[in-house]
Structures are given as structure tokens and as C-alpha cells.
Design an enzyme around this catalytic site. Structure first.
Site, PDB file in Angstrom:
ATOM      1  N   LYS A 183       5.041  -0.769 -45.806  1.00  0.00           N
ATOM      2  CA  LYS A 183       6.220   0.074 -45.624  1.00  0.00           C
ATOM      3  C   LYS A 183       6.644   0.676 -46.951  1.00  0.00           C
ATOM      4  O   LYS A 183       6.324   0.140 -48.009  1.00  0.00           O
ATOM      5  CB  LYS A 183       7.385  -0.780 -45.086  1.00  0.00           C
ATOM      6  CG  LYS A 183       7.223  -1.246 -43.651  1.00  0.00           C
ATOM      7  CD  LYS A 183       8.449  -2.056 -43.209  1.00  0.00           C
ATOM      8  CE  LYS A 183       8.299  -2.557 -41.790  1.00  0.00           C
ATOM      9  NZ  LYS A 183       8.271  -1.480 -40.771  1.00  0.00           N
ATOM     10  N   ARG A 210       4.280  -6.665 -31.686  1.00  0.00           N
ATOM     11  CA  ARG A 210       3.628  -6.674 -30.368  1.00  0.00           C
ATOM     12  C   ARG A 210       2.443  -7.621 -30.350  1.00  0.00           C
ATOM     13  O   ARG A 210       2.103  -8.193 -29.310  1.00  0.00           O
ATOM     14  CB  ARG A 210       3.244  -5.231 -29.993  1.00  0.00           C
ATOM     15  CG  ARG A 210       2.292  -4.578 -30.943  1.00  0.00           C
ATOM     16  CD  ARG A 210       2.308  -3.053 -30.833  1.00  0.00           C
ATOM     17  NE  ARG A 210       3.535  -2.457 -31.390  1.00  0.00           N
ATOM     18  CZ  ARG A 210       3.812  -1.157 -31.373  1.00  0.00           C
ATOM     19  NH1 ARG A 210       2.953  -0.292 -30.854  1.00  0.00           N
ATOM     20  NH2 ARG A 210       4.942  -0.717 -31.886  1.00  0.00           N
TER      21      ARG A 210
HETATM   22  N1  BES Z   1       9.943  -4.435 -37.519  1.00  0.00           N
HETATM   23  C1  BES Z   1       9.537  -3.090 -37.370  1.00  0.00           C
HETATM   24  C2  BES Z   1      10.522  -2.241 -36.558  1.00  0.00           C
HETATM   25  C3  BES Z   1      11.879  -2.019 -37.170  1.00  0.00           C
HETATM   26  C4  BES Z   1      12.141  -0.877 -37.908  1.00  0.00           C
HETATM   27  C5  BES Z   1      12.906  -2.904 -36.938  1.00  0.00           C
HETATM   28  C6  BES Z   1      13.388  -0.658 -38.431  1.00  0.00           C
HETATM   29  C7  BES Z   1      14.159  -2.682 -37.472  1.00  0.00           C
HETATM   30  C8  BES Z   1      14.414  -1.560 -38.208  1.00  0.00           C
HETATM   31  C9  BES Z   1       8.181  -3.040 -36.661  1.00  0.00           C
HETATM   32  O1  BES Z   1       7.338  -4.098 -36.910  1.00  0.00           O
HETATM   33  C10 BES Z   1       7.492  -1.816 -37.123  1.00  0.00           C
HETATM   34  O2  BES Z   1       7.158  -1.766 -38.277  1.00  0.00           O
HETATM   35  N2  BES Z   1       7.282  -0.853 -36.219  1.00  0.00           N
HETATM   36  C11 BES Z   1       6.634   0.341 -36.551  1.00  0.00           C
HETATM   37  C12 BES Z   1       5.659   0.634 -35.456  1.00  0.00           C
HETATM   38  C13 BES Z   1       4.684   1.728 -35.775  1.00  0.00           C
HETATM   39  C14 BES Z   1       3.763   1.292 -36.900  1.00  0.00           C
HETATM   40  C15 BES Z   1       3.897   2.054 -34.538  1.00  0.00           C
HETATM   41  C16 BES Z   1       7.704   1.429 -36.640  1.00  0.00           C
HETATM   42  O3  BES Z   1       8.692   1.385 -35.906  1.00  0.00           O
HETATM   43  O4  BES Z   1       7.568   2.299 -37.504  1.00  0.00           O
HETATM   44 MN    MN Z   2       6.161  -3.780 -38.631  1.00  0.00          MN
END
Ligand code: BES
Ligand code: MN
Ligand code: ZN
Length: 509
Positions: free
Chosen positions: A287, A361
């Protein structure tokens, strides 16, 4: 765990503390106790109300300082509008507003006169207990790491030091009845506070092992806790969960919490499943730095499940419930899984991991499969901070609800309205499901650019057999969400009230 504020229930004629909070309905409708106080103070309250044009409208307050004739330093009256229309959630909110007034004055000892004009008997006792609940939830403050703020007056100028409150009296018509009604609410408060504490705790302190061990507090409430370690998870062939965990030196855990509250131990349980990523860096698909600190809260689904189990056990809910959380850390390292890796889930289905940041997931896939195989639940609800996309879609007022069963969906929507922990149903369909087909494996863990929250839900659904199932994407509501009368903390403890209500309205007895 942050201590829960103790509440003392006393009768309406008990001695008052120096700070008194009372309530006024529309048209300055006062309860008998407030009328009595005003009379003894020679009408000071009415004079002040007139001077300040205070009429008891909701969200307004009136303060009377050092009134003559009564041994009270400050009398604060909170307007509550049309009180006879107030639902329990409104009254819980009033308790929160009362606590806000106490905290703003750094009150050390306070009496909340819980009398609402026109309310009597059992309803009055329930209202006193609801106000106490709201006050206790509002009082919550995650302050264990603020060593200097424990000194008086040092509060960053933002949050008033709230730990100064030594005694809260809730004055009411029938203190015994109110105390009895408060019992189950106290269990609920404990569950919410536990959930908030777990989510607020930073990831250096709360790793997977520590989060798993923290669930042991449930044993004291009569919950059976089983912790599956890495070896057990390998034997179960949880390849999807283990793939996420492998980049971290801190090993994963799955925790199973069982509450047997139904008459028969054999009644099929309701299952609650939580995503417990103690920290989500994204892994190799790392990230960006800005805001990454929030990912300490990526175990909020798990935190909710743990808190809920404590609440259910604490109030001896008449239900068999099982809570299962998948607990891992998602880190990049030489041992981390790579984009393009293919893992085999416990269900036997293979997954092409195209983005290591779509890890929640993967964790849920194995835990959901395990839940069905091991417990044959009559329904399952999973909670996960699964996608940023759900925040884009719904903001911070609703969690996303994805469900394969209309009745279950309606029950969750209703519980959401009743508690104001609202959920909004989102679609699932074959057309979305197709988007995660993979050329090289049974599926991939991401879809295209659009409908990200739906894609996440479709992925999870591939591991659901014929059990009624709901998925709650809580990324927008579990942390850094809208502040409310009963929560000012970064971690809201979202979902504990919702699911406690869901169980009590639809799945007890
Ligand atoms: N934990 C994150 C989602 C999240 C984002 C929770 C902001 C709380 C605040 C999750 O694991 C994630 O990184 N999701 C990605 C999915 C994508 C790679 C398909 C996302 O939402 O960008
Ligand atoms: Mn994630
Ligand atoms: Zn995540």
C-alpha cells in the site's frame, strides 16, 4: 481492557452530586424531580430557561449555575424534544449527550436524573438503564498510552480528560428495576468496549498470537475458546489463509469461540466469522504510505466477533453461537507470497493471487469453509474490513450487506434500523461472479476496476455452500467513522449492538 465506568442507580430523592443533569421535553416539560428542584431554587430554572430561550428542543442545553436553595453547583438541562416518541436508541443517545456534558465540565461526581416526562413503570426503568448504557459508551476513551494526559488539564486541547469522573449516579423511579434492566446492557457495553480496545490497540502490541490470546477473557464468561496454531492450520490445509500469513514472522491463528446458551447443546449454532488481519501492509502489492497506519484496524471484523461473543455470554443469551476469527498479519518479506502465486484453499478450490492486498477474502475463504464443515451452522454472518470500494459506495453511514437469503437480509436490515448500526444491501449475481474466473486456477482474487466491494463478496460466496450467509463489509464503519452521541473513539465497536439485537430479536428460543 479499558475499565467500564460503574453506574450507581439511586432513587429520585437521593442526595444529589454537585453536577446534576436533567432532561426536558418539548415545551419545557420537566419530570417531578426537576420541578421539585426548580421550586426549591425559587424558580431559577424557569427564569434561566426564559432568559436563554430554552424550550427543551432536542440537542439544546441550559445551564444553571449555583442555584440558591439547592446544594448543587451546576444544573444542566438537556433538551430531548418529543420525549414520548423516543425509542430506546434515542434514549441511549441521551445518555451519551449527558456524558458529553459531564465530560465538558470535567465533572468528578454527577447525578443524571433519568426522569423523562410522561414515562412510568417498566418503561422508566428501561429508560434509566438505556441512559446508563449510553453514558458508559460515551465515556469510553482509549487512553492507556497517553501517560502525560493523565495529568489534570493536559488533554491536547481536543478531548477533555474524561478519566476524572469518579461517580455517576443515575437517579430513577425504581432503582432495583433499573439495575436489573441494566444487567444485559452492561454485558453489551463490555462487548463493545472490548471490540473498541482490540481495534484501537496498535499492531506492534497486538500481533496474531496476542489477539488470539486476548480472546481468553471470554472463558470467564463461560465461552469455550479453542486456538488453532500454525500446525493445526496446516493440517487442516488452510492454504489460502497460510499464504497471507507467510510473509510475517508472526504466525497466524484461528480462534473458535463457542457459547452454548440454548436449551439443547445440539441446536445448530449461528456462526459469526471475522477478518482478523492485525496489520495490512498490502504485502508485496504494498500500500502507499499515507494513511497506512489505519490498517492496524484491519482486524475490526474479528474484534466485533469477539466483543459480540462476550456480550452474548455476559447476558446469558438463549442461543448457541460460534464465533470464528482468522488472525494473520499481511507483510512483505522474502517469505511473502507473490502476485501470481496459486494457493489451494481448504475447500480444495485453487486461487490465483493476483494482488496480495486482496488478502481478507483469502483468510475468510478458509475460515468460512471450516465453519460450515465443523459446525453446520443454521446461518453465518461474516464481518470484514474488506474493501476501500465499500467506502466509496456507501460512505460511513452504512455497512455493505451481501446476502444469499432474503429473510436473513431483512432481519439484519431491521436490526440495523433499531440500533442505528445500519446496513445497505448490495447485489450478488452470476455476472459479477464471472469476473473472478481465472485462466490458470479456479478463480483469481481480484476482478476488474469496477464494483470492488461486490467482487470481494462474490469471491467469499464461492466458499459458501447452502448455508444462509451474510457478508458485512465494515471498512467504512468500524474505524475512523462518524462520531456519534455514544462513540467518540477511532474504533467504534461497530456491529456488536447490531448483531446482539439480531440475535435477541430473531434467534433466541
Ligand atoms: N483492508 C483493506 C480494505 C480497507 C481499505 C479497509 C481502507 C479499510 C480502509 C483490504 O485488504 C484491501 O486492501 N482491499 C483492496 C482490495 C483490492 C486490492 C482489490 C482495496 O480495497 O483497495
Ligand atoms: Mn489488503
Ligand atoms: Zn485488509
Amino acid at each position: 481492557m479499558t475499565d467500564r465506568l460503574d453506574v450507581t442507580f439511586l432513587s429520585l430523592d437521593a442526595p444529589l452530586e454537585p453536577l446534576v443533569i436533567a432532561l426536558a421535553g418539548a415545551g419545557l416539560a420537566l419530570g417531578h424531580t426537576a420541578i421539585g428542584l426548580d421550586e426549591r431554587a425559587g424558580g431559577a430554572l424557569h427564569r434561566a430557561a426564559e432568559a436563554a430561550e430554552f424550550t427543551g428542543k432536542a440537542k439544546t442545553t441550559l445551564e444553571v449555575l449555583a442555584p440558591q436553595g439547592i446544594a448543587v453547583k451546576r444544573l444542566v438541562v438537556i433538551g430531548c424534544g418529543e420525549a414520548d416518541e423516543a425509542k430506546d436508541i434515542d434514549i441511549i443517545g441521551l445518555g451519551g449527550q449527558a456524558m458529553a456534558q459531564i465530560a465538558a465540565r470535567k465533572g468528578k461526581r454527577a447525578t443524571l436524573i433519568s426522569e423523562l416526562p410522561g414515562m412510568s413503570g417498566r418503561r422508566a426503568a428501561e429508560a434509566a438503564a438505556d441512559m446508563a448504557l449510553g453514558a458508559v459508551l460515551r465515556h469510553y476513551d482509549f487512553r492507556k498510552y497517553r501517560t502525560s494526559a493523565k495529568r489534570d488539564g493536559d488533554d491536547n486541547g481536543e478531548t477533555p480528560a474524561r478519566d476524572g469522573l469518579e461517580r455517576l449516579v443515575v437517579a430513577c423511579l425504581d432503582p432495583d428495576a433499573a439495575r436489573a434492566a441494566y444487567g444485559r446492557r452492561q454485558a453489551l457495553a463490555d462487548g463493545i468496549i472490548l471490540a473498541r480496545d482490540l481495534v484501537n490497540e496498535p499492531a506492534n502490541v497486538l500481533g496474531p498470537v496476542e489477539l488470539a490470546e486476548a480472546t481468553r477473557v471470554l472463558e470467564r464468561a463461560g465461552v469455550d475458546v479453542t486456538i488453532l496454531d500454525e500446525k493445526a492450520l496446516s493440517e487442516l490445509k488452510m492454504g489460502a489463509l497460510l499464504g497471507v500469513a507467510q510473509g510475517s514472522p508472526r504466525p497466524p491463528r484461528v480462534v473458535v469461540m463457542q457459547w452454548h446458551g440454548a436449551k439443547s447443546k445440539r441446536t445448530r449454532p449461528v456462526a459469526f466469522i471475522g477478518k482478523g488481519v492485525v496489520f495490512d501492509t498490502g504485502g508485496i502489492s504494498i500500500k502507499q504510505a499515507g494513511g497506512m497506519e489505519d490498517m492496524k484496524g484491519d482486524m475490526a471484523g474479528a474484534g466485533c466477533v469477539v466483543g459480540l461473543m462476550l456480550a452474548l455470554a455476559g447476558r446469558k443469551a438463549n442461543v448457541n453461537a460460534v464465533g470464528i476469527i482468522g488472525v494473520v498479519e499481511n507483510m512483505p518479506s522474502g517469505a511473502a507470497q507473490r502476485p501470481g502465486d496459486i494457493v489451494t484453499s481448504m475447500s480444495g478450490q485453487t486461487i490465483e493471487v493476483l494482488n496480495t492486498d486482496a488478502e481478507g477474502r483469502l483468510v475468510l475463504a478458509d475460515v468460512i469453509h471450516y465453519a460450515q464443515q465443523e459446525f453446520k451452522p443454521k446461518l453465518m454472518v461474516d464481518l470484514a474490513t474488506l474493501t476501500g470500494a465499500i467506502i466509496v459506495a456507501l460512505g460511513k453511514e452504512h455497512a455493505g450487506l451481501f446476502c444469499n437469503d432474503d429473510k436473513l437480509s431483512a432481519e439484519l436490515v431491521a436490526a440495523g434500523e433499531a440500533t442505528t448500526e445500519r446496513v445497505w444491501r448490495m447485489p450478488l449475481s452470476r455476472a459479477y461472479d464471472k469476473l473472478i474466473d481465472s485462466k490458470t486456477a479456479d478463480m483469481k482474487n481480484i476482478g476488474g476496476r469496477w464494483g470492488g466491494a461486490i467482487i470481494g463478496a462474490q469471491f467469499i460466496q464461492r466458499f459458501v455452500k447452502d448455508t444462509p450467509w451474510a457478508h458485512l463489509d465494515v471498512a467504512g464503519v468500524a474505524m475512523d467513522s462518524a462520531k456519534t452521541d455514544i462513540n467518540q473513539s477511532w474504533a467504534s465497536g461497530w456491529g456488536v449492538r447490531l448483531l446482539d439485537r439480531f440475535v435477541s430479536d430473531h434467534h433466541e428460543k
